[in-house]
Design a protein around this motif. Structure first.
Motif, mmCIF file in Angstrom:
data_model
loop_
_atom_site.group_PDB
_atom_site.id
_atom_site.type_symbol
_atom_site.label_atom_id
_atom_site.label_comp_id
_atom_site.label_asym_id
_atom_site.label_seq_id
_atom_site.Cartn_x
_atom_site.Cartn_y
_atom_site.Cartn_z
ATOM 1 N N ALA A 60 41.477 54.733 45.739
ATOM 2 C CA ALA A 60 42.511 54.366 44.705
ATOM 3 C C ALA A 60 42.821 52.794 44.912
ATOM 4 O O ALA A 60 42.945 52.048 43.997
ATOM 5 N N GLY A 61 43.081 52.210 46.066
ATOM 6 C CA GLY A 61 43.514 51.125 46.378
ATOM 7 C C GLY A 61 42.296 50.138 46.043
ATOM 8 O O GLY A 61 42.254 49.121 45.754
ATOM 9 N N LEU A 62 41.023 50.476 46.420
ATOM 10 C CA LEU A 62 39.802 49.667 46.146
ATOM 11 C C LEU A 62 39.673 49.498 44.508
ATOM 12 O O LEU A 62 39.537 48.358 44.169
ATOM 13 N N THR A 63 39.759 50.769 43.957
ATOM 14 C CA THR A 63 39.578 50.506 42.437
ATOM 15 C C THR A 63 40.613 49.694 41.765
ATOM 16 O O THR A 63 40.294 48.944 40.796
ATOM 17 N N THR A 64 41.860 49.899 42.230
ATOM 18 C CA THR A 64 42.706 49.235 41.510
ATOM 19 C C THR A 64 42.760 47.629 41.911
ATOM 20 O O THR A 64 43.076 46.895 41.040
ATOM 21 N N ALA A 65 42.378 47.221 43.173
ATOM 22 C CA ALA A 65 42.095 45.857 43.483
ATOM 23 C C ALA A 65 41.333 45.368 42.804
ATOM 24 O O ALA A 65 41.423 44.179 42.027
ATOM 25 N N LEU A 84 39.874 46.255 39.554
ATOM 26 C CA LEU A 84 40.394 46.074 38.294
ATOM 27 C C LEU A 84 41.514 45.199 37.950
ATOM 28 O O LEU A 84 41.302 44.489 36.965
ATOM 29 N N GLY A 85 42.231 45.003 39.149
ATOM 30 C CA GLY A 85 43.255 44.046 39.122
ATOM 31 C C GLY A 85 42.787 42.611 39.167
ATOM 32 O O GLY A 85 43.234 41.580 38.090
ATOM 33 N N ILE A 86 41.752 42.335 39.929
ATOM 34 C CA ILE A 86 41.127 40.900 40.077
ATOM 35 C C ILE A 86 40.577 40.872 38.693
ATOM 36 O O ILE A 86 40.376 39.529 38.294
ATOM 37 N N LYS A 87 39.779 41.748 38.240
ATOM 38 C CA LYS A 87 38.907 41.616 37.020
ATOM 39 C C LYS A 87 39.719 41.030 36.087
ATOM 40 O O LYS A 87 39.484 40.156 35.081
ATOM 41 N N ALA A 88 41.099 41.609 35.710
ATOM 42 C CA ALA A 88 41.879 41.686 34.653
ATOM 43 C C ALA A 88 42.627 40.248 34.723
ATOM 44 O O ALA A 88 42.514 39.351 33.697
ATOM 45 N N VAL A 89 42.751 39.712 35.842
ATOM 46 C CA VAL A 89 43.277 38.397 36.200
ATOM 47 C C VAL A 89 42.292 37.390 35.831
ATOM 48 O O VAL A 89 42.716 36.260 35.245
ATOM 49 N N SER A 90 41.245 37.697 36.174
ATOM 50 C CA SER A 90 39.982 36.732 36.126
ATOM 51 C C SER A 90 39.668 36.518 34.559
ATOM 52 O O SER A 90 39.646 35.494 34.082
ATOM 53 N N ASN A 91 39.664 37.692 33.861
ATOM 54 C CA ASN A 91 39.438 37.502 32.500
ATOM 55 C C ASN A 91 40.495 36.833 31.664
ATOM 56 O O ASN A 91 40.230 35.939 30.817
#
Length: 97
Positions: free
Chosen positions: A56-61, A63-70
């Motif tokens: 969960a931590g790996l997946t959330t990290a 997705l969060g990094i990808k969202a901020v990058s986008n």
């Protein structure tokens, strides 16, 4: 512009591949660990809880990094378009005014 899009697609593809591969590795290790414990329920719960937390931590990290990058990339493009418009038409009102 097309080269940036291709680069983002490659980054997204390999980032997702890394997350999925890591999750599969964590799952395999957890299954092997549970199999080796021979029914010790308290330890099995700990192993599975740790595995789920890591996944969960790996997946959330990711997705969060990808969202901020986008979001940052989108904001950067919008700012660039506004600067280009201001250079082409210096008498037009800017969003700040």
């Amino acid at each position: 512009m097309g080269q940036d899009t291709d680069l983002e697609k490659i980054r997204a593809r390999y980032g997702l591949l890394a997350v999925v591969g890591s999750n599969l590795a964590i799952t395999a290790v957890a299954i092997f660990g549970v199999w080796q414990l021979n029914g010790d329920r308290a330890v099995i719960v700990g192993v599975l809880t740790s595995a789920f937390t890591a996944m969960a931590g790996l997946t959330t990290a990711y997705l969060g990094i990808k969202a901020v990058s986008n979001t940052a990339q989108s904001m950067s493009k919008d700012a660039g378009h506004q600067q280009d418009a201001a250079r082409l038409n210096p008498t037009a009102p800017t969003p700040d005014n």
